[in-house]
Scaffold this motif. Structure first.
Motif, PDB file in Angstrom:
ATOM      1  N   MET A 297       0.819  -1.186   0.000  1.00 51.27           N
ATOM      2  CA  MET A 297       0.000   0.000   0.000  1.00 51.27           C
ATOM      3  C   MET A 297       0.866   1.254   0.000  1.00 51.27           C
ATOM      4  O   MET A 297       0.542   2.228  -0.663  1.00 51.27           O
ATOM      5  CB  MET A 297      -0.910  -0.028   1.232  1.00 51.27           C
ATOM      6  CG  MET A 297      -1.831   1.146   1.299  1.00 51.27           C
ATOM      7  SD  MET A 297      -3.014   0.857   2.622  1.00 51.27           S
ATOM      8  CE  MET A 297      -3.601   2.477   2.843  1.00 51.27           C
ATOM      9  N   ALA A 298       1.964   1.230   0.762  1.00 51.90           N
ATOM     10  CA  ALA A 298       2.842   2.398   0.818  1.00 51.90           C
ATOM     11  C   ALA A 298       3.510   2.656  -0.525  1.00 51.90           C
ATOM     12  O   ALA A 298       3.836   3.795  -0.846  1.00 51.90           O
ATOM     13  CB  ALA A 298       3.893   2.216   1.894  1.00 51.90           C
ATOM     14  N   THR A 299       3.726   1.622  -1.323  1.00 53.21           N
ATOM     15  CA  THR A 299       4.371   1.807  -2.632  1.00 53.21           C
ATOM     16  C   THR A 299       3.437   2.447  -3.646  1.00 53.21           C
ATOM     17  O   THR A 299       3.900   3.023  -4.627  1.00 53.21           O
ATOM     18  CB  THR A 299       4.853   0.449  -3.174  1.00 53.21           C
ATOM     19  OG1 THR A 299       3.744  -0.441  -3.259  1.00 53.21           O
ATOM     20  CG2 THR A 299       5.925  -0.140  -2.285  1.00 53.21           C
ATOM     21  N   SER A 300       2.126   2.400  -3.421  1.00 49.08           N
ATOM     22  CA  SER A 300       1.177   2.972  -4.381  1.00 49.08           C
ATOM     23  C   SER A 300       0.854   4.437  -4.098  1.00 49.08           C
ATOM     24  O   SER A 300       0.050   5.033  -4.807  1.00 49.08           O
ATOM     25  CB  SER A 300      -0.117   2.145  -4.384  1.00 49.08           C
ATOM     26  OG  SER A 300      -0.731   2.212  -3.121  1.00 49.08           O
ATOM     27  N   LEU A 301       1.483   5.022  -3.087  1.00 57.26           N
ATOM     28  CA  LEU A 301       1.236   6.426  -2.766  1.00 57.26           C
ATOM     29  C   LEU A 301       1.990   7.336  -3.739  1.00 57.26           C
ATOM     30  O   LEU A 301       3.081   7.002  -4.215  1.00 57.26           O
ATOM     31  CB  LEU A 301       1.686   6.718  -1.340  1.00 57.26           C
ATOM     32  CG  LEU A 301       0.894   6.052  -0.214  1.00 57.26           C
ATOM     33  CD1 LEU A 301       1.558   6.316   1.126  1.00 57.26           C
ATOM     34  CD2 LEU A 301      -0.536   6.563  -0.203  1.00 57.26           C
ATOM     35  N   PRO A 302       1.428   8.510  -4.008  1.00 59.25           N
ATOM     36  CA  PRO A 302       2.137   9.470  -4.869  1.00 59.25           C
ATOM     37  C   PRO A 302       3.431   9.958  -4.212  1.00 59.25           C
ATOM     38  O   PRO A 302       3.604   9.846  -2.999  1.00 59.25           O
ATOM     39  CB  PRO A 302       1.146  10.629  -5.017  1.00 59.25           C
ATOM     40  CG  PRO A 302      -0.159  10.136  -4.501  1.00 59.25           C
ATOM     41  CD  PRO A 302       0.111   8.969  -3.627  1.00 59.25           C
ATOM     42  N   ALA A 303       4.319  10.482  -5.000  1.00 61.79           N
ATOM     43  CA  ALA A 303       5.596  10.981  -4.490  1.00 61.79           C
ATOM     44  C   ALA A 303       5.355  12.068  -3.443  1.00 61.79           C
ATOM     45  O   ALA A 303       4.480  12.914  -3.594  1.00 61.79           O
ATOM     46  CB  ALA A 303       6.420  11.549  -5.646  1.00 61.79           C
ATOM     47  N   GLY A 304       6.127  12.004  -2.347  1.00 64.67           N
ATOM     48  CA  GLY A 304       6.022  12.990  -1.279  1.00 64.67           C
ATOM     49  C   GLY A 304       5.040  12.603  -0.173  1.00 64.67           C
ATOM     50  O   GLY A 304       4.906  13.327   0.803  1.00 64.67           O
ATOM     51  N   TYR A 305       4.348  11.489  -0.342  1.00 67.60           N
ATOM     52  CA  TYR A 305       3.409  11.021   0.684  1.00 67.60           C
ATOM     53  C   TYR A 305       3.960   9.775   1.361  1.00 67.60           C
ATOM     54  O   TYR A 305       4.667   8.982   0.763  1.00 67.60           O
ATOM     55  CB  TYR A 305       2.038  10.687   0.068  1.00 67.60           C
ATOM     56  CG  TYR A 305       1.280  11.902  -0.384  1.00 67.60           C
ATOM     57  CD1 TYR A 305       0.395  12.548   0.468  1.00 67.60           C
ATOM     58  CD2 TYR A 305       1.443  12.406  -1.667  1.00 67.60           C
ATOM     59  CE1 TYR A 305      -0.291  13.676   0.049  1.00 67.60           C
ATOM     60  CE2 TYR A 305       0.756  13.530  -2.105  1.00 67.60           C
ATOM     61  CZ  TYR A 305      -0.111  14.157  -1.234  1.00 67.60           C
ATOM     62  OH  TYR A 305      -0.793  15.265  -1.643  1.00 67.60           O
ATOM     63  N   ARG A 306       3.615   9.608   2.629  1.00 71.57           N
ATOM     64  CA  ARG A 306       4.042   8.419   3.364  1.00 71.57           C
ATOM     65  C   ARG A 306       3.009   8.081   4.436  1.00 71.57           C
ATOM     66  O   ARG A 306       2.167   8.905   4.788  1.00 71.57           O
ATOM     67  CB  ARG A 306       5.416   8.625   3.997  1.00 71.57           C
ATOM     68  CG  ARG A 306       5.460   9.674   5.069  1.00 71.57           C
ATOM     69  CD  ARG A 306       6.877   9.859   5.614  1.00 71.57           C
ATOM     70  NE  ARG A 306       6.890  10.725   6.761  1.00 71.57           N
ATOM     71  CZ  ARG A 306       6.915  12.047   6.726  1.00 71.57           C
ATOM     72  NH1 ARG A 306       6.937  12.672   5.553  1.00 71.57           N
ATOM     73  NH2 ARG A 306       6.927  12.746   7.840  1.00 71.57           N
ATOM     74  N   ILE A 307       3.120   6.874   4.969  1.00 70.39           N
ATOM     75  CA  ILE A 307       2.219   6.429   6.033  1.00 70.39           C
ATOM     76  C   ILE A 307       3.061   6.220   7.288  1.00 70.39           C
ATOM     77  O   ILE A 307       4.100   5.568   7.239  1.00 70.39           O
ATOM     78  CB  ILE A 307       1.509   5.113   5.658  1.00 70.39           C
ATOM     79  CG1 ILE A 307       0.631   5.332   4.434  1.00 70.39           C
ATOM     80  CG2 ILE A 307       0.704   4.582   6.826  1.00 70.39           C
ATOM     81  CD1 ILE A 307      -0.028   4.073   3.918  1.00 70.39           C
ATOM     82  N   GLU A 308       2.606   6.786   8.394  1.00 68.01           N
ATOM     83  CA  GLU A 308       3.295   6.622   9.672  1.00 68.01           C
ATOM     84  C   GLU A 308       2.285   6.172  10.723  1.00 68.01           C
ATOM     85  O   GLU A 308       1.113   6.543  10.666  1.00 68.01           O
ATOM     86  CB  GLU A 308       3.925   7.946  10.135  1.00 68.01           C
ATOM     87  CG  GLU A 308       5.094   8.394   9.313  1.00 68.01           C
ATOM     88  CD  GLU A 308       5.741   9.663   9.858  1.00 68.01           C
ATOM     89  OE1 GLU A 308       5.360  10.093  10.967  1.00 68.01           O
ATOM     90  OE2 GLU A 308       6.601  10.212   9.179  1.00 68.01           O
ATOM     91  N   ASP A 309       2.791   5.378  11.666  1.00 65.75           N
ATOM     92  CA  ASP A 309       1.941   4.990  12.790  1.00 65.75           C
ATOM     93  C   ASP A 309       1.764   6.178  13.707  1.00 65.75           C
ATOM     94  O   ASP A 309       2.681   6.965  13.925  1.00 65.75           O
ATOM     95  CB  ASP A 309       2.577   3.841  13.585  1.00 65.75           C
ATOM     96  CG  ASP A 309       2.506   2.521  12.840  1.00 65.75           C
ATOM     97  OD1 ASP A 309       1.601   2.368  12.005  1.00 65.75           O
ATOM     98  OD2 ASP A 309       3.349   1.651  13.110  1.00 65.75           O
ATOM     99  N   GLY A 310       0.596   6.301  14.270  1.00 63.77           N
ATOM    100  CA  GLY A 310       0.332   7.375  15.214  1.00 63.77           C
ATOM    101  C   GLY A 310      -0.871   7.022  16.059  1.00 63.77           C
ATOM    102  O   GLY A 310      -1.422   5.929  15.976  1.00 63.77           O
TER     103      GLY A 310
END
Length: 192
Positions: free
Chosen positions: A1-14
């Motif tokens: 799922m993280a690889t399908s994000l557009p450039a400059g976006y990321r997923i972090e736990d919170g």
């Protein structure tokens, strides 16, 4: 799922996941120190490596009842349930110490090992069951609390299961570990 994000976006736990991970890390960091202190106190109390290992062997007996209770209620196993499981191990070992200490006391009074085990189990089963029952009843109101509920459920299920298993398994384990004559042939056993 993280690889399908557009450039400059990321997923972090919170949020809750991040706080739970921090709390678990704090527990795991201190667990070796507390285990070493617990081992030292058990060695001082029981004055025997074998009896100390026997008491430590009973600590996981609560997991069976805790898992059954969590499955039956559908409660999650999170941070507070982990705290309950750690506290449960201490309560189970306390019950084991009561039995092991009574067996040692009975032997010091001149009883042979099988008689000492039976007398200790019969004599100490009521205090062990009553203290476990008192704790179980005390945790019932917490079962309905959203935050503390999983911990109470773990403690209730674990104490019920472990109390029964301790009263059955601990005397058997004690006899297996310390009865030196059980492996002898009948005529040698009579002479021992």
């Amino acid at each position: 799922m993280a690889t399908s994000l557009p450039a400059g976006y990321r997923i972090e736990d919170g949020g809750d996941g991040e706080l739970s991970a921090k709390a678990n890390d704090a527990i795991y960091a201190l667990l070796p120190i507390t285990f070493a202190l617990m081992l030292l106190l058990l060695m001082i109390q029981l004055q025997s490596i074998g009896r100390t290992l026997l008491v430590l062997a009973t600590a996981p007996l609560g997991v069976i009842g805790a898992v059954v209770a969590l499955v039956l209620t559908g409660a999650p196993f999170g941070f507070v349930a982990l705290l309950g499981l750690i506290a449960l191990a201490g309560m189970i070992m306390r019950n084991s110490i009561i039995l092991v200490d009574q067996v040692t006391h009975n032997q010091a009074e001149g009883m042979d090992l099988p008689a000492a085990i039976v007398a200790a189990t019969i004599g100490r089963s009521r205090p062990v069951v009553l203290t476990a029952l008192a704790a179980v009843l005390a945790f019932i109101p917490l079962c309905f609390n959203i935050f503390w509920g999983p911990m109470a459920i773990v403690m209730i299920g674990g104490l019920i299961g472990a109390t029964i298993l301790t009263l059955v398994a601990l005397p058997a384990l004690y006899a297996l570990a310390f009865d030196r004559t059980s492996g002898l042939p009948k005529e040698d056993h009579d002479n021992a």
